[in-house]
Design an enzyme around this catalytic site. Structure first.
Site, short mmCIF file in Angstrom:
data_model
loop_
_atom_site.label_atom_id
_atom_site.label_comp_id
_atom_site.label_asym_id
_atom_site.label_seq_id
_atom_site.Cartn_x
_atom_site.Cartn_y
_atom_site.Cartn_z
N ARG A 18 0.97 -0.93 0.03
CA ARG A 18 -0.11 0.00 0.02
C ARG A 18 1.08 1.34 0.04
O ARG A 18 0.51 2.31 -0.64
CB ARG A 18 -1.19 -0.03 1.21
CG ARG A 18 -2.09 -0.92 1.11
CD ARG A 18 -3.06 -0.92 2.24
NE ARG A 18 -2.13 -1.05 3.47
CZ ARG A 18 -2.65 -0.91 4.90
NH1 ARG A 18 -3.81 -0.22 4.91
NH2 ARG A 18 -1.92 -1.42 5.74
N ASN A 36 -6.34 -2.53 2.42
CA ASN A 36 -6.48 -3.88 2.32
C ASN A 36 -8.06 -4.47 2.11
O ASN A 36 -8.73 -3.58 2.54
CB ASN A 36 -5.88 -4.43 3.59
CG ASN A 36 -4.40 -4.37 3.80
OD1 ASN A 36 -3.66 -4.33 2.69
ND2 ASN A 36 -3.79 -4.56 4.82
#
Length: 174
Positions: A18, A36
Site C-alpha cells: 500500500r 487492504n
C-alpha cells in the site's frame, strides 16, 4: 479524466504494498485510495487522465523485495471526482502496527541476506588471493620466511573473522 478500480492479488498484504502504491500514485498526481481487502487482496481506486493511469497500472505490478503482485483485476469507468488526493485507508491500529513490524522484519532479512552475500564474496576473493600468493612464494611448505608466515596468519585471521560474522548473523553456535 477516467477512473480505474483495481484488485491486486498475490503477496500484497503485510509487505508494504500500500505504501508503494501510494508513493507511485502521488508521483503521478493521481487521486484515489488504496486499502487492504479481506482476506488477502488490496483494493485500489484511482482517477486521472488515461495515460497516467495506464502508467500507474504498469508501475504497481511490483515484483521486488517481499512484494509479489500476481494479479491485477481492472475495472475502468467514468470518474466521480470524489477524491481530492490519493490516500491509504487504514484499518484497525493493531493490524496496522503488526503490518509495520512485518515490513521492518522483511527489510532486515533482505539487508542481512545482502550483507552475508557480500561477506561470502569477500571470503572467496581472499581465498583466491591466498592461493595466488602461495604460488608466487613457491608454496608455504618449502619456504618458511617471515613474509609467508605473516601472509598466512593474516589470511587465516580474515577467514575466521568473516566466518564468525557469518555464523553470528545467522544465529549459529559452532
Amino acid at each position: 479524466m477516467i477512473r480505474v478500480e483495481i484488485i491486486a492479488g498475490g503477496d500484497v498484504q503485510r509487505v508494504g504494498f500500500r505504501d508503494a502504491v501510494w508513493k507511485i500514485a502521488r508521483n503521478l498526481g493521481l487521486s484515489g485510495t488504496v486499502q487492504n481487502l479481506e482476506p488477502y487482496d488490496v483494493s485500489i481506486v484511482a482517477e486521472e487522465e488515461e495515460a497516467a493511469l495506464k502508467e500507474f497500472v504498469k508501475a504497481i505490478n511490483i515484483q521486488a523485495g517481499p512484494i509479489r503482485v500476481q494479479t491485477l483485476k481492472e475495472n475502468w469507468s467514468a470518474t466521480t471526482g470524489e477524491f481530492p488526493y490519493f490516500k491509504i485507508l487504514r484499518g484497525d491500529w493493531q493490524e496496522e502496527l503488526g503490518e509495520r513490524f512485518d515490513v521492518a522484519v522483511g527489510l532486515m532479512r533482505s539487508d542481512l541476506h545482502e550483507n552475508a552475500n557480500k561477506r561470502l564474496v569477500r571470503i572467496e576473493e581472499d581465498i583466491v588471493e591466498i592461493k595466488r600468493s602461495i604460488r608466487e612464494l613457491g608454496g608455504a611448505a618449502t619456504r618458511r620466511d617471515a613474509e609467508t608466515q605473516s601472509l598466512c596468519a593474516l589470511s587465516t585471521l580474515r577467514f575466521y573473522s568473516a566466518t564468525n560474522s557469518f555464523f553470528y548473523f545467522f544465529g549459529y553456535d559452532y
